[in-house]
Design a protein around this motif. Sequence first.
Motif, mmCIF file in Angstrom:
data_model
loop_
_atom_site.group_PDB
_atom_site.id
_atom_site.type_symbol
_atom_site.label_atom_id
_atom_site.label_comp_id
_atom_site.label_asym_id
_atom_site.label_seq_id
_atom_site.Cartn_x
_atom_site.Cartn_y
_atom_site.Cartn_z
ATOM 1 N N MET A 185 66.652 -17.171 34.948
ATOM 2 C CA MET A 185 65.857 -17.960 34.126
ATOM 3 C C MET A 185 65.667 -17.476 32.430
ATOM 4 N N LEU A 186 65.690 -18.299 31.544
ATOM 5 C CA LEU A 186 65.877 -17.616 29.932
ATOM 6 C C LEU A 186 64.296 -17.225 29.557
ATOM 7 N N ASP A 187 64.456 -16.204 29.253
ATOM 8 C CA ASP A 187 63.179 -15.743 28.536
ATOM 9 C C ASP A 187 62.673 -16.517 27.272
ATOM 10 N N PRO A 188 61.540 -17.160 27.541
ATOM 11 C CA PRO A 188 61.144 -18.061 26.340
ATOM 12 C C PRO A 188 60.782 -17.471 24.926
ATOM 13 N N THR A 189 60.857 -16.004 25.063
ATOM 14 C CA THR A 189 60.619 -15.456 23.851
ATOM 15 C C THR A 189 61.933 -14.805 23.264
ATOM 16 N N SER A 190 63.209 -14.877 24.047
ATOM 17 C CA SER A 190 64.300 -14.312 23.436
ATOM 18 C C SER A 190 64.951 -15.096 22.420
ATOM 19 N N VAL A 191 65.687 -14.541 21.554
ATOM 20 C CA VAL A 191 66.405 -14.804 20.508
ATOM 21 C C VAL A 191 66.813 -16.246 20.615
ATOM 22 N N ALA A 192 67.718 -16.428 21.621
ATOM 23 C CA ALA A 192 68.347 -17.619 22.088
ATOM 24 C C ALA A 192 67.465 -18.927 22.545
ATOM 25 N N ALA A 193 66.338 -18.424 23.263
ATOM 26 C CA ALA A 193 65.395 -19.524 23.379
ATOM 27 C C ALA A 193 64.632 -20.082 22.045
ATOM 28 N N ILE A 194 64.270 -19.179 21.351
ATOM 29 C CA ILE A 194 63.464 -19.475 20.220
ATOM 30 C C ILE A 194 64.454 -20.332 19.118
ATOM 31 N N SER A 195 65.817 -19.885 19.080
ATOM 32 C CA SER A 195 66.750 -20.666 18.368
ATOM 33 C C SER A 195 67.056 -22.110 18.826
ATOM 34 N N ALA A 196 66.983 -22.227 20.122
ATOM 35 C CA ALA A 196 67.122 -23.361 20.901
ATOM 36 C C ALA A 196 65.929 -24.424 20.512
ATOM 37 N N VAL A 197 64.681 -23.786 20.624
ATOM 38 C CA VAL A 197 63.503 -24.568 20.094
ATOM 39 C C VAL A 197 63.605 -25.057 18.871
ATOM 40 N N LEU A 198 64.033 -24.046 17.875
ATOM 41 C CA LEU A 198 64.357 -24.473 16.611
ATOM 42 C C LEU A 198 65.289 -25.763 16.372
ATOM 43 N N GLY A 199 66.379 -25.493 17.042
ATOM 44 C CA GLY A 199 67.409 -26.411 16.964
ATOM 45 C C GLY A 199 66.898 -28.003 17.395
ATOM 46 N N ALA A 200 66.066 -27.978 18.542
ATOM 47 C CA ALA A 200 65.614 -29.232 19.145
ATOM 48 C C ALA A 200 64.805 -29.759 18.342
#
Length: 710
Positions: free
Chosen positions: A1-16
Motif C-alpha cells: 500500500m502506498l505511503d500517504p506521505t510519500s512523494v508519489a502519494a503527495i504528487s498524486a494528491v496535487l495532480g488530482a
Amino acid sequence: MLDPTSVAAISAVLGAIGAGMANEAGKWAWESTGGVVRRIVGREVAAPVVADERDDVARLIHERIRTDPQLAGHWSLFAARLPDGPRPVRTAGSHLPASIRFFTDRKEAMRRLHREASRRADGRPRLALVHGPDGMGTSTLAAHFGSRHGRLFPDGRIYADLGGGGVGSARDTGAVLRALLRQLGLPDEDMPPATDLLGEFFRHCVTDRKLLVVLDHAHSAAQVRPFLTSAPGVFTIVVARSPFPGLDALRVPVGPLTDRDAVRLLTDITDKSTVAAARAALPSLLERCGGSPYALRAAAARLSTAPPPTPAAVADGDPVRGAADDAYRLLAPEAAKLYRLMALRGWPAFDADAAARTTGLDPAAVPGLLEDLADRMLLERALGGNGDWRYHYRPGVRAHAETAAIRDDGIAACSAALGRALLAYAERASAAAHQALPESWRVPAPADDGSGRRYEDRGAALDALLAETGNLIEAVRCAEESDAPKTGVRLCRALWPVQLKAGHHETLLPALRTGARLADAHLPESTDAGALHAQLAHSLTELGRWEEAETEAGAAARAEEAAGHKRGQASAVEFLGLLRLRQWRYQEAHECFDRAAGILDTMDARDEGAADRPRASALLERHRGRALRGLGRGEEARRRLETALSHFRTARDTYNTARTLTDLAETWLDGDDGDAALPLVDEAIATLEGQRAEYHVAYLRRMRERCVAG
C-alpha cells in the motif's frame, strides 16, 4: 500500500486537485492547497503547472512532514477532506450518425473492420483508417459497422467530427475530447480544465471499457494521436479522405462502386421498373456518378424525370459536384438562391431564421425551401438541441454552391448576403446574451427597437446561445475577413455568458483571440478592447495557460484605464488578483485587490457602472479574505469575509452568500475549529438547496464531516 506521505502519494494528491479545477469545489480545494503548502513549507510556493513542478512541490512537502508528525497529520487531514474524484463512466449507448437503409458492396471492408475489432489484444491499439474520396461512403461505412456490430461494444459507440478539411478547419483537440467525454456521461465539471491533461483523462476513463470510437474527417496523424488508446476493449476507426503517414493503423480503402453494384443500389432505392425505364440514360448516369454512393442516391430521385435533364460538364469530373449541379439545375429560383447564398460561409448548423435573414427571402417560405433542398440531398438536416431543424452542407456540395453564388449572383450580392448574415447573428447573440446575464455590464446591449427574440428565462436564453456557438464563431471569422470589426467585437462580447456559465473555453478561444485582435486594431484603448482582453484572460486562466492570461489581464486593465472606464479597470485588476490566487501568490493577490478597491473608491455617480459599485466592493472584500487566508492571517481573513457576507445576505445574493460562507468556514477549519465552522457549513448547504449546485454541496458535506469528527 502506498505511503500517504510519500512523494508519489503527495504528487498524486496535487495532480488530482489540479485536474478537478473545472468546478467550484475543485477551485476551492486548489486554493486551499496553496495555503496548506505554505504553512507546511514555511514560505510561499508557486503553484505547479506541469508534472515535474508538481513532483518538486511534493518533495518540499515530504521533507517537512517526514520529520514532523504534527505537520504530517495536518496534511493527512487536509487530503482526506478533498472532493471526490470524477463519477464513474456509464454505458454510453450509441452516438453514431444514423446509418442508411440500403448498404451495398462493402463486404470486404466490413470483414476487415470486424477482424481488427475482435483480434486478440496484444498491446497495440485496435485502430483502422477508413479512407476514400468525398461521397464514397467512408463515414457511412464506419456508422454502419457500429450499428451492425454493436454487441462488440456494450459500453457504447461514440463519435466526433474532427472537421478535417485541413489544419485551418480542424476542431480544437480539447473541445473534441470534452465532446467524447460528455458522450460517456461525464459532466464538464468532472473534466480537467487544462487541455494537456484531457488526453490522459480520456484514456483513463476508457481503460476498462468495450467501446467504439469513430473519428470522422481526420487529416493527419498528429490530429488523431491524442485520442488513441491501447486499452484492449477500445476500437478506434479514423475516417479520412486519403491515407496519411504516421498512423500505425489497418488501412481500409473505400473506392467507387462497380456498375453492377451501382445499379443494385439504384434499384434498392427506387424499383426495378424505374431503373428499366431509364435504361437508355443509365450508362451516362453511371459514368457521371463515378461509383459514388452519394451521387447515385441523389440521382435516384431523378430517374423517373421525363425527359431526364441533359447533364452539364463538371470541370474536375468530381461526382459529388456533378450530382449537386444536376440537382441545382432543377431547382425553383427561390430554392436556388437559398442554396447559393447560404454556402458563402461554412455555417456549422443554420436554421430557417438565419437563412431567411441572409437571403432576404420570405421567412414563411424558407422552411419549405430548406426541406426541399434536404430532400434533394443538397443539404444535410439534423434536429437541433432546442427541437428545431438545422442544416449544413457536405463539403463538396458547398464548394459547388459557393462557386454558383459567385457566378450567378456576383460579388456585390454575395457581400450583401454576408453582411445580412453577420447582422442577424450579432442581433440574435446580443439579445440572448442580455437575457442570459442581464445584470452583467460586460454583455453588449441588444437592439433597442424591441425586435430581438424573447426567451422564457435565463436558462432558455443561454441554451439559445449555446445552440448558436458554432455559427457565432464562424461569424467572427467572417467579420474579420469582411472588414466588419465592430460586428466581430460585438459577437465576441456576446459570448461572455457562454464562458461564464458553460465554459467551452477551447472552442471559444480562437474567436476571442480574433475579437481582441480586431479591438486592438480598430478600437484601441476602448472599453471594447478591455472587455475582449478580459474575456480572453478568463478562458486562458480556466485552461491553465496562466502566463498568457496574465498578459491579457494586463492589456485589459490598460485599455480600460485609457478609456476612463473605472469599473472595467477595477474588474481587470481584480481578475489579475484572482489569477494570483490560482497561482498561490497570495501577497500579490491581496495587493491587486487593494488596488482594485482603490480604483472603485475614485468612482462617483457619473461613472459608468457606478450602480454596481457596492456589489463589486463586497466581492473584493471576499477576495481579500481569501488572500489573507492563504497568507495564514486567519483573523484578518474572517473580518473581511464577514463584511462581504453581511452585504450578500442583505442583497439576498444567495450564490455569493454560499460562497462566502464556505470561505469563512474554511478559515475556521484551518485552525481546527470545527465548532465555529459547522453552523456556517449548514447555512451554506441550506442556502444552496434547489440551486443545482451538486459539487459545491458535496464539498460542503465533506467539510461538515470534518467539523463533526473534530
